[in-house]
Structure formats: structure tokens, C-alpha cells
Design an enzyme around this catalytic site. Structure first.
Site, PDB file in Angstrom:
ATOM      1  N   VAL A  22       0.838  -1.205   0.000  1.00 51.66           N
ATOM      2  CA  VAL A  22       0.000   0.000   0.000  1.00 51.66           C
ATOM      3  C   VAL A  22       0.871   1.253   0.000  1.00 51.66           C
ATOM      4  O   VAL A  22       0.660   2.173  -0.787  1.00 51.66           O
ATOM      5  CB  VAL A  22      -0.962  -0.006   1.214  1.00 51.66           C
ATOM      6  CG1 VAL A  22      -1.785   1.280   1.226  1.00 51.66           C
ATOM      7  CG2 VAL A  22      -1.867  -1.227   1.169  1.00 51.66           C
ATOM      8  N   GLY A  24       3.879   1.662  -1.038  1.00 55.98           N
ATOM      9  CA  GLY A  24       4.517   1.839  -2.337  1.00 55.98           C
ATOM     10  C   GLY A  24       3.590   2.526  -3.328  1.00 55.98           C
ATOM     11  O   GLY A  24       4.008   3.412  -4.084  1.00 55.98           O
ATOM     12  N   LYS A 110      -6.830  -1.157  11.072  1.00 57.79           N
ATOM     13  CA  LYS A 110      -8.134  -1.492  11.648  1.00 57.79           C
ATOM     14  C   LYS A 110      -8.032  -2.074  13.046  1.00 57.79           C
ATOM     15  O   LYS A 110      -8.856  -1.815  13.903  1.00 57.79           O
ATOM     16  CB  LYS A 110      -8.891  -2.447  10.742  1.00 57.79           C
ATOM     17  CG  LYS A 110      -8.100  -3.660  10.353  1.00 57.79           C
ATOM     18  CD  LYS A 110      -8.728  -4.402   9.183  1.00 57.79           C
ATOM     19  CE  LYS A 110      -7.713  -5.343   8.601  1.00 57.79           C
ATOM     20  NZ  LYS A 110      -6.864  -4.758   7.582  1.00 57.79           N
ATOM     21  N   VAL A 137     -11.473   0.101   6.582  1.00 54.94           N
ATOM     22  CA  VAL A 137     -12.625  -0.761   6.340  1.00 54.94           C
ATOM     23  C   VAL A 137     -12.971  -0.760   4.858  1.00 54.94           C
ATOM     24  O   VAL A 137     -13.136   0.298   4.263  1.00 54.94           O
ATOM     25  CB  VAL A 137     -13.866  -0.295   7.149  1.00 54.94           C
ATOM     26  CG1 VAL A 137     -15.037  -1.239   6.910  1.00 54.94           C
ATOM     27  CG2 VAL A 137     -13.552  -0.213   8.623  1.00 54.94           C
ATOM     28  N   GLY A 192      -2.831 -17.490  -3.631  1.00 57.04           N
ATOM     29  CA  GLY A 192      -2.513 -16.172  -3.095  1.00 57.04           C
ATOM     30  C   GLY A 192      -3.709 -15.404  -2.574  1.00 57.04           C
ATOM     31  O   GLY A 192      -3.602 -14.224  -2.239  1.00 57.04           O
ATOM     32  N   LYS A 210     -13.342  -4.555  11.803  1.00 57.92           N
ATOM     33  CA  LYS A 210     -14.095  -3.656  10.922  1.00 57.92           C
ATOM     34  C   LYS A 210     -15.504  -3.419  11.466  1.00 57.92           C
ATOM     35  O   LYS A 210     -16.030  -2.307  11.399  1.00 57.92           O
ATOM     36  CB  LYS A 210     -14.125  -4.241   9.512  1.00 57.92           C
ATOM     37  CG  LYS A 210     -12.735  -4.207   8.861  1.00 57.92           C
ATOM     38  CD  LYS A 210     -12.632  -5.117   7.659  1.00 57.92           C
ATOM     39  CE  LYS A 210     -11.271  -4.985   6.976  1.00 57.92           C
ATOM     40  NZ  LYS A 210     -11.079  -5.993   5.917  1.00 57.92           N
ATOM     41  N   GLY A 312      -5.988  -4.839  -1.433  1.00 58.96           N
ATOM     42  CA  GLY A 312      -5.068  -4.646  -2.550  1.00 58.96           C
ATOM     43  C   GLY A 312      -4.353  -3.321  -2.435  1.00 58.96           C
ATOM     44  O   GLY A 312      -4.869  -2.368  -1.841  1.00 58.96           O
TER      45      GLY A 312
END
Lengths: 438, 438
Positions: A22, A24, A110, A137, A192, A210, A312
Site C-alpha cells: 500500500v 509503495g 483497523k 474498512v 494467493g 471492521k 489490494g
């Protein structure tokens, strides 16, 4: 402070704690869109420093910005701290120190927020700093800002959603292949979609954090992860998936936050994470793979849904950048975002007293009077039956029951007692249901 | 200014212009939730006055607050003006005056914003007042705040949605009954889903205003309703609906706002409202009745969807109240919300140069070489064909073509020329398509 003056505005300086996937992406977007972002903020955004554990492992980052010591950046002249390290200690101390110094904080953490958001908010209030955490979240989905701001004039009654992509991927795969849990988890790890140690996801810890954050914002109360009833998906069997299919439903791991009103009018908050059977026609049922979606119900607004990528690097970075632009704008305009709103301070309703509905699928003895015996157990526990289906003699699961709403503890006791009846050969599947039409 | 002092905070005074369905709900919520709202804002919200055309027609409202003269309220000591009258003049002058005086404005007036949001924003900037208008697009759905703030660090490439409930109701009904447009509109009027004069809805004016607002926010540019290409649904026939069904699609009236990048890299904005065939599997396809839903695509966030009630008294009032809480909080904290962000100032791309894709269904002569002749016309106009289906001799519409993306004017010219071919007996249906899988 106006940015329309003739002098160039002072840059807003950013300390970045952590620079993995994240982080990066955040650095990339800050660099590639520098001009755009400066125009939107009213001042340039400038990296003051980046804390990474091993600076020598980051040849892609400007070496003069790197430090292995986050505390040094907290002491620096940075205006904003972006925290992407995760975990509770020592991050908690760093962020409290930053907020007390008047630095605004943007975080995707979180676990920290679900445990100490009250403490962090008080630190922010003490110095007038901003605390934003949209990325904590549902990744890229703009969800917290709508709850905190757009719906601030409404009365939210329910927030229910798919907030963990790993478990949603596994349950979707079990539904389409018929494979068991262990096998599907292995496959997800191989592809993955699941971490090497999947505990935080599959045991519901991630979703519970969350849920705590969502319940706090929706109900203007402090809800911590300890207040959230949590069950993961390790107990979901292919029998459960099959039982759901037979009644036109699908199994999802949901975070459910509700405002519960007792008969005498007193309100409380129920926050829980557990597998649920929902109708296949329900909008959340169609949310497949690693996507997230959250339903919100409010008195005036009615039903709302938010859908998008829940994890992601790039999607999470989008949420971080949105917050960063907001807090930077607030700096430029000498303003502030909304503070913590915990004035309602509603009590937490224990899971046992939370109204739920159950689906129960039983393999029963093939003789007369079985339904009468089973129904008698429901009656004793004051649980009302909504629907019963009895199968013919060739079927294995021969009695399927869906209840009306009752306190969860009464439903649990009912299931316990039924499982001990002589006429019940096996409890094939027990799961809570949400959504009409079953 | 802190609200944590010992003295009671000064109330935030609100002037309400217009008190129809939405205004009545706003008054009800302000009254019923006064305590809650005061806690969220940090100060009580107090009605300074309500402007209604005929005060004697509102026995439900406190008589001392009523006035037939909105200008009087603009001159009053109110901190915030909530405008629910609609239309451009004289509302524009009132709101400009209010903003110049430093009063913040909350409005649901899409027509006004789609025409004069630049002027209104400049007035707000001149005095440091806030201008919020969440209720102007997609009713209760929190959409503008996410675009303005949550995605402020991302690069939005596309906003596409169902933003008019009346036309969505009519098209949904035509799809399920097979009835024609005129008949379905009559039925919708009878049931209260269409206004007595449905022009603003069915001719796409309402959706075009919303498209202008969405495009302005998404692309940080000033887009007015005059920049939006607009086609309504009056031309949608049952042949179109049937043709869509035959290729697994459904007809929706969409507002589509796109960032278009030319080959040499120059960016422009395309904003348009017209009927579109989208795949039945598309999430927007399942949005039925009077609901609204908007898809957003951004570089980092990926795909997002927002869904909810797009109209109605209570849902719209929810959006108004959310804005009201935000601007009132800003007053209490002496802060300000985000200003207009029009720095990108992208040019508008004319519809003729906007890349679109077409579905064309033809009734053609039953002889060899027809496809070759038709295909030749496409080739001449440099339009590439994605898929062709030829039906057997018993079918009426015997040639169905879906194109690849091409400039809209090239597609129009192609259709014009094809319709003049001898071998083409009838152009059964022509409509743009969006979404993959056709």
C-alpha cells in the site's frame, strides 16, 4: 489562511510509516499525480520521510527520505503522519504522540482503531488534529465518510456487509465447487487469496475489527473489537453449503451491526461477525471473489449499498490518498474534519440477547410424531417456527426448519436440546439466516 | 471556536426556502432528532424561518416562522440557507446573495447547479461560506461527498449510472411487459411514478443536469448542462427492448461521464445521457423500479458502485440533513468544507467525437451478398464490426450487428447510409451499447 495570495503556499509535509504494497502505491501516486494533488489541496504534498524496517531493502525509494526509526518522523516537522505499519504496539504510542503534537493522522490500521479509537480521537481533539481512516474498512470503498458525514443527519439502524475478501473468496469457491473448507483454504493459499497464516481472516478477527469501527461510526458510540461477537468460517461444512443451496440461499461471512430497540424503548448496539445464510436474490449474495460490499439501512435514506474492492495495494492507496487530500486541505484552510461522535454511548447488547433467526437441518428417525417432538422443544424455549420442510424417506436430511426471530441464546438452547432427542440422528446444519424469503 | 467551553454554544440558525415533500421531512427530522443533531453538530440547530408561497396553506408549521418572502430570510441572521424551491430564477439571485453574505448554502437544486455552479462556488469562496448539494444527485445515495473527498486522491476515469427513477421505472416495465413506450408512460403516470408533465424526466433533462454535476466533480472541470449530449426515452420502442433481450441485454437510460484521452495524450470530458443496451449480468441491469445506482471507475480504486433510493421526501431529506450537519459543524469549528475543484478545466468533447459502440438490428432482403454490402458501408466509415448474427429466413430482423468503439458521428453516418441501402427493408433497432459481453 488563503491560498489565493501571491506567495507560493507552504508545502504540506507527510511522514509515511511503513512502505509495503500500500505504501509503495501511495508514494507512486504522490509522485505521479503531484501537480493534480497540489491543485486539489491548494498546496504541494511533500514527503518528509519514510520509515521502513530495512532502508537498504528499498532501492526504489529516495535514500535521503528513508529511516528505520518511525519515532524520528513523529518528532520531525511533518504536518501529517500516514501510518501503514499495522498492529497495536508500538504504533499506538507513535500515533498518540503525533496527534498530541497536532499532526494529523491518516491510518489504515483497523486493529488499532478497533481497540483504541477513543483514545486516539481524544488525542486528536486535544490538539485540533484530524484523524482519518477510510482505508481501514472495505479498502477503496468510500464507506466511512458517508457514515460519518453524509448520513450524519439520519438515524442508521443497520450496517451489514461482506468486509473480508479472503473468506468471501473461500465461501464463494465452496459454493461453486462443493468442496470442503480445508481443501478450499489450501487452494486459496496456493493461489494467493489467503495469507500463509490465515487466522486473522478465517477466524473473523479482521472482520470483527471492521465491525467495531462501523458500529462506532453508525451508532455514535464507542464499540471495540472486544464488544463484537465473532465466529469464523472454519466450522462451515459442505453440508452447510448444500443445506443453504436447498433453501435457495448462499453462505456468507457477514459483519452485522444493528441498533436494537428493546420493548421498553431502550436502545443498544449489537455487533457480530459470523457465517449467515442469505437469499440468493439478496444483493450481497452476488458479491463474489475478493470483492466487498456493505448494506446500510437508515430511517430516512432507506437502503443503501456500497460495493468495490476491499483490499489490494492500489485500492487501499486510493482511500489513503483521499484522506490525505482531505487532511491536507484542512491544514491549508485552517479547518478540521468531523471529530469523533460517540455522544450516544449506547450499551452493547450481548450476543445471547441479540435477536437472530436460525436455519436447522436435521436427519431424523423415520417414524410418526417426530415433528411434534421437535416442535415441542421450540415451544418450550419460546422460539417460533417460520417454516418447516419434511423430506421423503429417501432423503438423508429429513427435517429443515427456519425460525422466526428470537434471542440467540434461546435458539442455541433449542438446538442443544434437539440434538439430544432420541429421534434426531444427526444435526446436519445449523446456521443463522438474514434477509427475507426463505 | 470550541464547543467544549462552559458556556452553551450559540445555536446554528437555518433559513428554509421551500417546504414541500422534502422540506416537510427536513422540518420533521430537525424537530424529532433535535437532541441527536445538536450532539453531532456541537450546537443546536434552530429554524430561523421558512419561506413558503402560501403561509396559510401550512397549518402544520409554526406560524411565527413562516414568510412568503425568501429574500427576507436571506437578509436575516440565519447562518445557513437550505434551498428546496428549485428552478433557476429567482433562486440563483437569492443564493448568490446568501453566499456573498457568508451564509452557507445547502441545496437540492440540480438545474441551478448544472447551470451556475461556477458562479455559486465563486460566491462561496469570496466569503468563505460552504456550498453543499448532495441531494441534487441520486437522492439519498452518498455519492457527491465520495467523489469530492474520498476519491480526491485518485484519478476518476468514468462515472456511469441510473440517475432518474421515472425513466428507470418505465424502461423496467417495458422490459417485463413488452408494452410500448406511450402505454407504459400512461400507466406510470396513473400510478404516480411519472409527473403530470413528465418532460424533464423522459426527455432526459433531469439526468443531464445530474450528469453535468457528476462530470464537474469527477473531472475537476466546469461542465454545465449545455455541455451534456441528451437523448430521452421517448424514442425507445418495443422493438428496441426486444432486440436487447435477444442479445442478452436490457435497455437503461444512463448518464455517462468519461475522461477521454486522445491519441496524442490530450484529455477531454464526455458527458452524455441516452438509452443504452447493457448486459443483463451488469450490476446496473438489476437496478429496477425507482432505484438509482452509479458506477465509478478510478485508476487506483478500480470499480465502485453506489446504490439506493434516488428520490422521495425522506431519502432526499436524509441527504439534505447530512449536508446541514456538515456545514453547521464547520460553523462551530470555524472550518470549511472543500471548495470547488475545477483546476483541471478539461475541454468538452463533442458527442460526434466521443467513442461509442452501436447495436444495429436490420430487416434485410433475403438474398446472397447482403452482409457483404452492409459490411462495406462499415468499412467505408472506418467502423469495425465486433459481432454479426444472421437469422434464418423465417425471422424478421435478419441481421444483427454490434460494433467496436468508433466516433459517434462515424456510427451515425454508417447507420444513415445503411438505412438507404436497397437490400435493407427496415432498420429495426439502433442503440448504443455499454459493458462487455455482447
Amino acid at each position: 489562511m488563503s491560498t489565493h495570495g501571491t506567495e507560493a503556499p507552504r508545502p504540506i509535509r507527510i511522514a509515511l510509516l511503513g512502505c509495503g504494497t500500500v505504501g509503495g502505491e501511495v508514494v507512486r501516486l504522490l509522485t505521479e499525480q503531484a501537480g493534480e494533488l497540489a491543485a486539489r489541496v491548494g498546496a504541494p504534498l511533500e514527503l518528509a520521510g519514510i520509515a521502513v524496517r530495512r532502508p537498504d531493502k528499498h532501492p526504489e525509494l529516495p535514500p535521503q527520505l528513508l529511516t528505520p526509526d518511525p519515532a524520528k518522523l513523529i518528532e520531525s516537522d511533518a504536518d501529517v503522519v500516514v501510518e501503514l505499519i499495522g498492529g497495536i504496539e508500538p504504533v499506538r504510542d507513535w500515533l498518540l504522540a503525533a496527534l498530541h503534537k497536532g499532526k494529523s493522522v491518516v491510518t489504515a490500521n483497523k486493529a488499532l482503531l478497533a481497540e483504541c479509537s477513543g483514545e486516539l480521537s481524544e488525542a486528536a481533539d486535544s490538539s485540533g488534529a484530524d484523524l482519518y481512516f477510510e482505508a481501514a474498512v472495505a479498502g477503496a470503498i468510500p464507506l466511512l465518510r458517508p457514515l460519518r458525514e453524509s448520513l450524519a443527519g439520519d438515524r442508521i439502524t443497520r450496517v451489514m456487509g461482506i468486509v473480508n475478501g479472503t473468506t468471501n473468496y473461500i465461501l464463494s469457491a465452496m459454493d461453486s465447487t462443493g468442496a470442503g473448507y480445508a481443501e478450499t483454504l489450501d487452494e486459496a493459499s496456493r493461489l494467493g487469496y489467503a495469507e500463509a497464516d490465515p487466522t486473522a481472516d478465517v477466524d473473523g478477527y479482521d472482520a470483527a475489527s471492521k465491525a467495531a469501527i462501523l458500529a462506532s461510526l453508525a451508532f455514535h458510540s464507542r464499540v471495540t473489537v472486544a464488544d463484537v461477537h465473532r465466529e469464523g468460517i472454519a466450522g462451515v461444512s459442505s453440508s452447510d453449503i448444500l443445506a443453504a443451496q436447498k433453501i435457495g440461499r448462499v453462505v456468507k461471512l457477514l459483519a452485522i451491526c444493528e441498533r436494537v430497540t428493546a420493548e421498553e424503548g431502550a436502545e443498544s448496539v449489537s455487533a457480530r461477525v459470523h457465517p449467515v445464510m442469505i437469499p440468493r436474490a439478496h444483493q450481497l449474495a452476488g458479491v463474489g471473489g475478493a470483492f466487498n460490499a456493505v448494506y446500510v439501512e437508515a430511517d430516512a435514506a432507506g437502503e443503501l449499498m456500497f460495493y468495490g474492492q476491499g483490499a489490494g495495494g492500489a485500492p487501499t492507496a486510493s482511500a489513503v490518498l483521499g484522506d490525505l487530500v482531505t487532511v491536507a486541505r484542512n491544514r491549508v484552510l485552517a479547518g478540521r474534519g468531523p471529530r469523533e461522535s460517540a455522544h450516544a454511548a449506547l450499551p452493547i447488547r450481548p450476543m445471547g440477547q441479540t435477536p437472530t433467526r436460525y436455519h436447522i437441518s436435521l436427519d431424523v428417525a423415520d417414524r410418526a410424531g417426530v415433528l411434534a417432538q421437535v416442535a415441542q422443544v421450540f415451544a418450550v424455549h419460546d422460539v417460533s417456527i417460520a417454516a418447516v420442510r419434511q423430506r421423503d424417506r429417501l432423503s438423508t436430511a429429513s427435517l429443515v426448519i427456519v425460525t422466526h426471530s428470537a434471542p440467540d441464546s434461546a435458539l442455541q438452547s433449542t438446538v442443544d436440546e434437539i440434538s439430544r432427542l432420541d429421534v434426531v440422528r444427526e444435526v446436519v446444519s445449523v446456521m443463522r439466516v438474514e434477509g427475507e424469503d426463505s
